[in-house]
Design an enzyme around this catalytic site. Structure first.
Site, PDB file in Angstrom:
ATOM      1  N   TYR A 145       0.933  -0.984  -0.065  1.00  0.00           N
ATOM      2  CA  TYR A 145       0.021  -0.209   0.083  1.00  0.00           C
ATOM      3  C   TYR A 145       0.865   1.248  -0.073  1.00  0.00           C
ATOM      4  O   TYR A 145       0.704   2.194  -0.817  1.00  0.00           O
ATOM      5  CB  TYR A 145      -0.897   0.112   1.081  1.00  0.00           C
ATOM      6  N   THR A 175      -9.475   8.120   8.870  1.00  0.00           N
ATOM      7  CA  THR A 175     -10.956   8.865   8.805  1.00  0.00           C
ATOM      8  C   THR A 175     -11.855   7.565   9.332  1.00  0.00           C
ATOM      9  O   THR A 175     -11.602   6.378   9.027  1.00  0.00           O
ATOM     10  CB  THR A 175     -10.925   9.090   7.249  1.00  0.00           C
ATOM     11  N   ARG A 186     -10.842  -2.022  10.302  1.00  0.00           N
ATOM     12  CA  ARG A 186      -9.817  -0.864  10.958  1.00  0.00           C
ATOM     13  C   ARG A 186     -10.265  -0.697  12.487  1.00  0.00           C
ATOM     14  O   ARG A 186     -11.429  -1.150  13.000  1.00  0.00           O
ATOM     15  CB  ARG A 186      -9.814   0.205  10.186  1.00  0.00           C
TER      16      ARG A 186
HETATM   17  N1  UDP Z   1      -6.035  -1.911  16.030  1.00  0.00           N
HETATM   18  C1  UDP Z   1      -6.510  -2.151  17.073  1.00  0.00           C
HETATM   19  N2  UDP Z   1      -7.304  -3.313  17.288  1.00  0.00           N
HETATM   20  C2  UDP Z   1      -8.296  -3.421  16.175  1.00  0.00           C
HETATM   21  C3  UDP Z   1      -8.058  -3.054  14.749  1.00  0.00           C
HETATM   22  C4  UDP Z   1      -6.742  -2.101  14.936  1.00  0.00           C
HETATM   23  O1  UDP Z   1      -5.725  -2.044  18.157  1.00  0.00           O
HETATM   24  O2  UDP Z   1      -9.300  -4.231  16.243  1.00  0.00           O
HETATM   25  C5  UDP Z   1      -5.131  -0.833  15.840  1.00  0.00           C
HETATM   26  C6  UDP Z   1      -3.860  -1.158  14.797  1.00  0.00           C
HETATM   27  O3  UDP Z   1      -2.934  -2.174  15.296  1.00  0.00           O
HETATM   28  C7  UDP Z   1      -3.106   0.315  14.473  1.00  0.00           C
HETATM   29  C8  UDP Z   1      -4.536   1.086  14.896  1.00  0.00           C
HETATM   30  O4  UDP Z   1      -5.494   0.497  15.648  1.00  0.00           O
HETATM   31  O5  UDP Z   1      -2.228   0.535  15.618  1.00  0.00           O
HETATM   32  C9  UDP Z   1      -5.218   1.665  13.768  1.00  0.00           C
HETATM   33  O6  UDP Z   1      -5.294   0.715  12.917  1.00  0.00           O
HETATM   34  P1  UDP Z   1      -6.231   0.731  11.580  1.00  0.00           P
HETATM   35  O7  UDP Z   1      -6.416  -0.531  11.004  1.00  0.00           O
HETATM   36  O8  UDP Z   1      -7.639   1.567  12.091  1.00  0.00           O
HETATM   37  O9  UDP Z   1      -5.374   1.828  10.512  1.00  0.00           O
HETATM   38  P2  UDP Z   1      -3.915   2.128  10.441  1.00  0.00           P
HETATM   39  O10 UDP Z   1      -3.819   3.505  11.034  1.00  0.00           O
HETATM   40  O11 UDP Z   1      -3.112   1.296  11.014  1.00  0.00           O
HETATM   41  O12 UDP Z   1      -3.840   2.163   8.834  1.00  0.00           O
END
Ligand code: UDP
Length: 309
Positions: A145, A175, A186
């Site tokens: 990505y 977002t 997410r």
């Molecule tokens: N995350 C989490 N639990 C979940 C999903 C995501 O703790 O069930 C954490 C993930 O490891 C990251 C943050 O939340 O540190 C944001 O993750 P996301 O997948 O929303 O997007 P990113 O910012 O990583 O692209």
């Protein structure tokens, strides 16, 4: 304007298409439904100004008639999606951007690339300003990505410099809001569906990593301002209010009134430790800043998920 939106059935593409129609523009949406959904755009078919074609933007792109802008929003954008679809993710950022740029050039249209805070990788500075080059692992699981978007930015700037095209490099930070799939993977949809079902809320790592979350309507407002501006360089659009993931999980638990336990799971590889946009540039040149606070945005989003879980 007559505007092409790739990824129109996705989370952001659908909100953006609706917003553009609301401003009186005509929208041609395309999407291959790899992660998008027809449900997101069902209401748009009522408009005479909305056309839609199921199509994969990595193939040759032809659109009859004039176009004033091409907005390239097609891409898997959730870490679980780019793990599941690594090659389509690379292709839509590279080949898809090339096709969309070629079309924009042919039509003398403005080209906008939906880039990302992921171009900063696991950043060594916080907050991240547009001049920061980032810290990206090209061969890690997120590399498909991050590098596709970095390549997309490089290609876009090359078309700007070599062909004199008008381009918009939009760097989108985290977002959330309605239309993000329940199973998107997410943090916000995961936490909300878990909390509303009374299931354990899964915080990855120790939850000390941070993100800065922007409510979708604020983001769309920023995108539109960038589109109609004259700015060809990169612009961060996001909410600078930074929270730890543990704080986010606690807020979701509190606002849903859930009795779920917060549990800790392994941190995914290369998960950025911090993320926060420096929006000085957007404030100055777009006169934009987010207006919806985290608590208000989470409440609106809970209202969307509640009847759906
Ligand atoms: N995350 C989490 N639990 C979940 C999903 C995501 O703790 O069930 C954490 C993930 O490891 C990251 C943050 O939340 O540190 C944001 O993750 P996301 O997948 O929303 O997007 P990113 O910012 O990583 O692209």
């Amino acid at each position: 304007m007559r505007i092409l939106v790739t990824g129109a059935a996705g989370f952001l593409g659908s909100h953006l298409s609706r917003y553009l129609l609301g401003k009186g523009h005509s929208v041609i949406g395309i999407d291959n439904f790899i992660t998008g959904s027809i449900d997101n755009i069902q209401d748009l078919f009522k408009s005479q100004k909305f056309e839609f074609t199921k199509y994969d933007v990595t193939n040759y792109l032809h659109v009859p008639g004039k176009l004033d802008a091409v907005l390239h929003f097609a891409s898997p954008a959730s870490p679980i999606d780019y793990l599941k679809f690594p090659i389509p993710t690379l292709k839509v950022g590279a080949l898809g951007t090339h096709k969309a740029l070629g079309l924009a050039k042919e039509k003398k249209a403005i080209f906008m690339i939906a880039s990302t805070s992921e171009v900063y990788g696991d950043p060594l500075i916080n907050p991240q300003h547009e001049g920061y080059w980032g810290n990206v692992n090209p061969i890690g699981p997120r590399g498909v990505y991050d590098e596709a978007k970095r390549y997309a930015e490089a290609l876009t700037m090359a078309y700007h410099r070599y062909h004199g095209m008008q381009v918009r490099l939009l760097r989108i930070f985290n977002t959330y809001g309605p239309n993000m799939r329940l199973k998107d993977g997410r943090a916000v949809p995961n936490f909300m569906t878990q909390a509303l079902k009374g299931k354990p809320i899964t915080v990855y790592g120790d939850g000390s990593q941070t993100r800065s979350l922007c409510y979708v309507s604020d983001l769309i407002d920023g995108i539109y301002r960038l589109l109609i501006s004259k700015e060809n360089g990169p612009v961060n659009i996001g909410n600078p209010h930074e929270v730890s993931l543990l704080e986010l999980a606690e807020s979701v638990k509190r606002l849903t009134g859930s009795k779920s336990k917060i549990v800790f799971r392994p941190l995914p590889e290369d998960d950025p430790k911090v993320r926060r946009p420096d929006i000085t540039k957007a404030k100055k040149i777009l006169k934009w800043q987010p207006r919806i606070g985290l608590e208000e945005g989470l409440k609106k989003t809970i209202a969307y998920y509640k009847p759906r879980v």
